[in-house]
Enzyme design. Structure first.
Site, PDB file in Angstrom:
ATOM      1  N   ASP A 122       1.518   6.193   5.663  1.00  0.00           N
ATOM      2  CA  ASP A 122       0.551   5.267   5.068  1.00  0.00           C
ATOM      3  C   ASP A 122       1.102   4.635   3.777  1.00  0.00           C
ATOM      4  O   ASP A 122       0.432   3.873   3.103  1.00  0.00           O
ATOM      5  CB  ASP A 122      -0.764   6.007   4.792  1.00  0.00           C
ATOM      6  CG  ASP A 122      -1.972   5.097   4.960  1.00  0.00           C
ATOM      7  OD1 ASP A 122      -1.830   4.028   5.587  1.00  0.00           O
ATOM      8  OD2 ASP A 122      -3.050   5.443   4.439  1.00  0.00           O
ATOM      9  N   LYS A 149     -10.312  12.584   8.349  1.00  0.00           N
ATOM     10  CA  LYS A 149      -9.880  12.137   9.679  1.00  0.00           C
ATOM     11  C   LYS A 149      -9.837  13.320  10.634  1.00  0.00           C
ATOM     12  O   LYS A 149      -9.689  14.455  10.193  1.00  0.00           O
ATOM     13  CB  LYS A 149      -8.453  11.568   9.581  1.00  0.00           C
ATOM     14  CG  LYS A 149      -8.321  10.247   8.877  1.00  0.00           C
ATOM     15  CD  LYS A 149      -6.871   9.791   8.872  1.00  0.00           C
ATOM     16  CE  LYS A 149      -6.708   8.453   8.175  1.00  0.00           C
ATOM     17  NZ  LYS A 149      -7.381   7.339   8.868  1.00  0.00           N
ATOM     18  N   ASP A 176      -2.604  10.113   3.840  1.00  0.00           N
ATOM     19  CA  ASP A 176      -4.008   9.715   3.983  1.00  0.00           C
ATOM     20  C   ASP A 176      -4.745  10.680   4.908  1.00  0.00           C
ATOM     21  O   ASP A 176      -4.641  10.582   6.127  1.00  0.00           O
ATOM     22  CB  ASP A 176      -4.082   8.288   4.539  1.00  0.00           C
ATOM     23  CG  ASP A 176      -5.524   7.810   4.716  1.00  0.00           C
ATOM     24  OD1 ASP A 176      -6.438   8.468   4.168  1.00  0.00           O
ATOM     25  OD2 ASP A 176      -5.720   6.777   5.391  1.00  0.00           O
ATOM     26  N   ASP A 184     -12.188   7.005   3.583  1.00  0.00           N
ATOM     27  CA  ASP A 184     -11.003   6.752   4.403  1.00  0.00           C
ATOM     28  C   ASP A 184     -10.585   5.275   4.360  1.00  0.00           C
ATOM     29  O   ASP A 184      -9.515   4.917   4.829  1.00  0.00           O
ATOM     30  CB  ASP A 184     -11.270   7.202   5.844  1.00  0.00           C
ATOM     31  CG  ASP A 184      -9.998   7.332   6.656  1.00  0.00           C
ATOM     32  OD1 ASP A 184      -8.904   7.321   6.044  1.00  0.00           O
ATOM     33  OD2 ASP A 184     -10.101   7.455   7.891  1.00  0.00           O
ATOM     34  N   ARG A 234      -7.642  -0.421   0.735  1.00  0.00           N
ATOM     35  CA  ARG A 234      -8.173  -1.616   0.048  1.00  0.00           C
ATOM     36  C   ARG A 234      -8.554  -1.293  -1.386  1.00  0.00           C
ATOM     37  O   ARG A 234      -8.525  -2.161  -2.260  1.00  0.00           O
ATOM     38  CB  ARG A 234      -9.343  -2.193   0.851  1.00  0.00           C
ATOM     39  CG  ARG A 234     -10.524  -1.286   0.990  1.00  0.00           C
ATOM     40  CD  ARG A 234     -11.426  -1.681   2.161  1.00  0.00           C
ATOM     41  NE  ARG A 234     -10.897  -1.210   3.440  1.00  0.00           N
ATOM     42  CZ  ARG A 234     -11.476  -1.439   4.617  1.00  0.00           C
ATOM     43  NH1 ARG A 234     -12.593  -2.140   4.693  1.00  0.00           N
ATOM     44  NH2 ARG A 234     -10.945  -0.973   5.726  1.00  0.00           N
ATOM     45  N   LYS A 241       0.856  -1.195   0.000  1.00  0.00           N
ATOM     46  CA  LYS A 241       0.000   0.000   0.000  1.00  0.00           C
ATOM     47  C   LYS A 241       0.891   1.244   0.000  1.00  0.00           C
ATOM     48  O   LYS A 241       1.755   1.395   0.855  1.00  0.00           O
ATOM     49  CB  LYS A 241      -0.904  -0.017   1.242  1.00  0.00           C
ATOM     50  CG  LYS A 241      -1.695   1.279   1.453  1.00  0.00           C
ATOM     51  CD  LYS A 241      -2.645   1.185   2.649  1.00  0.00           C
ATOM     52  CE  LYS A 241      -3.289   2.540   2.956  1.00  0.00           C
ATOM     53  NZ  LYS A 241      -4.206   2.518   4.114  1.00  0.00           N
ATOM     54  N   GLU A 264      -9.401   3.688   1.973  1.00  0.00           N
ATOM     55  CA  GLU A 264      -8.844   3.832   0.625  1.00  0.00           C
ATOM     56  C   GLU A 264      -7.781   2.794   0.296  1.00  0.00           C
ATOM     57  O   GLU A 264      -7.541   2.498  -0.868  1.00  0.00           O
ATOM     58  CB  GLU A 264      -8.275   5.249   0.455  1.00  0.00           C
ATOM     59  CG  GLU A 264      -6.833   5.456   0.951  1.00  0.00           C
ATOM     60  CD  GLU A 264      -6.659   5.231   2.448  1.00  0.00           C
ATOM     61  OE1 GLU A 264      -7.658   5.333   3.181  1.00  0.00           O
ATOM     62  OE2 GLU A 264      -5.526   4.939   2.874  1.00  0.00           O
TER      63      GLU A 264
HETATM   64  N1  BES Z   1      -4.332   4.276   6.922  1.00  0.00           N
HETATM   65  C1  BES Z   1      -5.504   4.028   7.665  1.00  0.00           C
HETATM   66  C2  BES Z   1      -5.317   2.989   8.758  1.00  0.00           C
HETATM   67  C3  BES Z   1      -4.454   3.374   9.916  1.00  0.00           C
HETATM   68  C4  BES Z   1      -4.981   4.019  11.007  1.00  0.00           C
HETATM   69  C5  BES Z   1      -3.123   3.048   9.924  1.00  0.00           C
HETATM   70  C6  BES Z   1      -4.182   4.332  12.080  1.00  0.00           C
HETATM   71  C7  BES Z   1      -2.330   3.363  11.007  1.00  0.00           C
HETATM   72  C8  BES Z   1      -2.856   3.995  12.089  1.00  0.00           C
HETATM   73  C9  BES Z   1      -6.610   3.510   6.738  1.00  0.00           C
HETATM   74  O1  BES Z   1      -6.616   4.029   5.456  1.00  0.00           O
HETATM   75  C10 BES Z   1      -7.906   3.906   7.364  1.00  0.00           C
HETATM   76  O2  BES Z   1      -8.165   5.067   7.447  1.00  0.00           O
HETATM   77  N2  BES Z   1      -8.676   2.915   7.795  1.00  0.00           N
HETATM   78  C11 BES Z   1      -9.919   3.157   8.407  1.00  0.00           C
HETATM   79  C12 BES Z   1     -10.915   2.190   7.834  1.00  0.00           C
HETATM   80  C13 BES Z   1     -12.328   2.471   8.214  1.00  0.00           C
HETATM   81  C14 BES Z   1     -12.793   3.747   7.577  1.00  0.00           C
HETATM   82  C15 BES Z   1     -13.179   1.309   7.777  1.00  0.00           C
HETATM   83  C16 BES Z   1      -9.742   2.958   9.901  1.00  0.00           C
HETATM   84  O3  BES Z   1      -9.030   2.061  10.307  1.00  0.00           O
HETATM   85  O4  BES Z   1     -10.321   3.724  10.661  1.00  0.00           O
HETATM   86 ZN    ZN Z   2      -4.843   4.644   4.741  1.00  0.00          ZN
HETATM   87 MN    MN Z   3      -7.673   5.850   5.340  1.00  0.00          MN
END
Ligand code: BES
Ligand code: ZN
Ligand code: MN
Length: 496
Positions: A286, A275, A268, A345, A349, A263, A347
């Site tokens: 990220d 966020k 992000d 968010d 996947r 990834k 993104e």
């Molecule tokens: N990059 C983030 C995941 C992340 C969060 C990595 C904190 C490291 C620390 C990812 O893109 C994300 O935002 N995931 C969301 C998914 C949700 C919207 C289903 C998450 O984990 O909140």
């Molecule tokens: Zn992310």
């Molecule tokens: Mn995200």
């Protein structure tokens, strides 16, 4: 830093200090005893007085002033009890000792190979090398003040068993290449978002390819459009930075093709599903998965491992704007699967989906993706272990074994079909989140990815392990380079 394996007389060393590892509550033996005899028992006195007992993490400095002896200082580093010995403890002790010498302003450190440790000598040689190179890593590219105060070790001489020098040298060189690649990964990953754009990252991949000997092809926006990667493109729509799809290839022979996917979100923000500001700066990391893939490709090529490797890294920013994807949008991935984007968010996947479809054309024996994919994985496993998921028990097992050897911990989570229900969409084939509350978030994210694979596959959610918020024994603050050592360990004894 120059590393050299030495079988000469340690008393003649030109190093400014000798680092000597010691098991808790033991007496001196082997090379350590030899050094102590040369030093007229000065180390023995410290042990006898119990000023230093060898507890894990303990350090002790002895200054020497003896005629006709090259040794000027001895740094004792505790490894803890022999019965609790792990290679990770040695990595930690080695990092501590090397940092101590570095902070004293020393340039040249000799290290006594702890031959008495209860594992193969090659393994301890590699572990102490890893401790030194990973533990003394510094990222000061953007500091302009007090540059003169930055201290670095220039040379390490490892003193070992005269009869084993060849094997030890091999083990040290192997570890050195892997750790240099890990530090490359850290350097790339630590780049702030304004510099480390998709275009920049693609250029860095090309540079790594030139330097280490693998092919790199970079696809820009129009080519990504031609490949019908709408899922990937939906993430970059809100940004002025052009997305880049980087394809790396190293062919060292071997009949199996193995693909690494990383990834590569260079920042992000969450997009329209933005966020909270707190901690948002951390989302420059990220791109960790992609940086680890570049590092692993570099190491594998440098080591000339006998495998056919492909590295796929989709790079994009995830930003909100008038042209950004919106919650509720529907896109088609390159395999035709329709996706409802319920949360912009989620993104990671979306970019991985098209990369995983792209991997199908290689008919791979194994595909491993690394992604800072979910906060839910951090809730489950913290910063200690990566989430390990997949569709092939044998491959999962291989990764777990490599994880135990490398010290890069991974822990399994199930991908049972019950979870598949959670990503069904009312208006498309699937949606990009599970329940709004985020139940089993690490798993539902993986279930989404699973829709795009038709080969043995492992997914590593490295959201908790890709960077450190605080110093760890041999992993400094910031990007950790997680995954490079793990992947190389797996490739090292790859058997189909
Ligand atoms: N990059 C983030 C995941 C992340 C969060 C990595 C904190 C490291 C620390 C990812 O893109 C994300 O935002 N995931 C969301 C998914 C949700 C919207 C289903 C998450 O984990 O909140
Ligand atoms: Zn992310
Ligand atoms: Mn995200």
């Amino acid at each position: 830093m120059k590393l050299q394996v030495n079988a000469g007389r340690i008393e003649d060393t030109s190093a400014e200090a000798i680092l000597l590892f010691h098991f808790k509550d033991e007496t001196l033996g082997g090379l350590s005893k030899h050094v102590d005899e040369k030093l007229k028992g000065q180390i023995g006195v410290v042990l006898k007085n119990r000023e230093f007992i060898g507890k894990a993490g303990q350090l002790y400095l002895i200054s020497i002033n003896l005629e006709k002896i090259g040794i000027k200082r001895v740094i004792l580093a505790g490894m803890g009890g022999r019965n609790e010995f792990t290679l990770d403890k040695l990595r930690g002790a080695s990092a501590k000792g090397a940092n101590y010498a570095r902070n004293l302003g020393l340039k040249h450190l000799a290290i006594l190979h702890p031959l008495e440790a209860p594992v193969a000598m090659e393994e301890t040689a590699a572990a102490l090398t890893e401790g030194v190179i990973l533990g003394t890593y510094q990222y000061n590219k953007y500091h302009t003040e007090d540059k003169a105060d930055i201290k670095t070790l220039d040379a390490i001489s490892i003193y070992t068993d005269v009869n084993k020098v060849k094997n030890i040298q091999k083990a040290v060189e192997f570890a050195e290449i892997v750790c240099d690649a890990t530090n490359l990964t850290r350097n790339l990953n630590n780049e702030p978002g304004n510099v480390g754009t998709p275009t920049y990252m693609a250029k860095m991949a090309e540079e790594a390819g030139k330097k280490h000997g693998f092919k790199v092809k970079v696809y820009g926006k129009s080519e990504i459009e031609n490949m019908k990667m709408q899922s990937f493109l939906s993430v970059s729509k809100g940004s002025v930075q052009e997305p880049k799809f980087v394809v790396m290839e190293y062919n060292g022979g071997g009949k199996d093709t193995i693909v690494f996917v990383g990834k590569g979100i260079t920042f992000d923000s969450g997009g329209i599903s933005i966020k909270p500001s707190r901690d948002m700066e951390k989302m420059k990391w990220d791109k960790s998965g992609a940086c680890s893939v570049i590092g692993a490709m570099s190491a594998a090529a440098s080591l000339k491992l006998p495998v056919h490797l492909i590295g796929l890294t989709p790079f994009s920013e995830n930003l909100p704007s008038g042209s950004a994807s919106k919650p509720g949008d529907v896109v088609f991935a390159s395999n035709g699967t329709s996706i409802e984007i319920q949360n912009t968010d989620a993104e990671g996947r979306l970019v991985l989906a098209d990369a995983l479809v792209f991997a199908q054309k290689y008919k791979p024996k194994a595909v491993i993706d690394l992604a800072t994919l979910t906060g839910a994985c951090v809730v489950a496993l913290g910063d200690v272990a990566a989430g390990l998921m997949g569709n092939d028990e044998k491959l999962i097992d291989k990764v777990r074994k490599a994880s135990e050897k490398s010290g890069e911990k991974c822990w399994p989570l199930p991908l049972w079909k019950e979870y598949d229900e959670k990503i069904k969409s009312d208006i498309a084939d699937i949606k990009n989140i599970g329940t709004p509350g985020g139940d089993a978030g690490a798993i539902t994210a993986a279930m989404f990815l699973k829709r795009f694979v038709n080969y043995p596959w492992v997914h590593l959610d490295i959201a908790g392990t890709a960077w450190n918020d605080y110093e760890k024994p041999y992993l400094t603050k910031g990007a950790t380079g997680f995954g490079v050592r793990l992947l190389i360990e797996m490739l090292r004894d790859w058997k189909s």
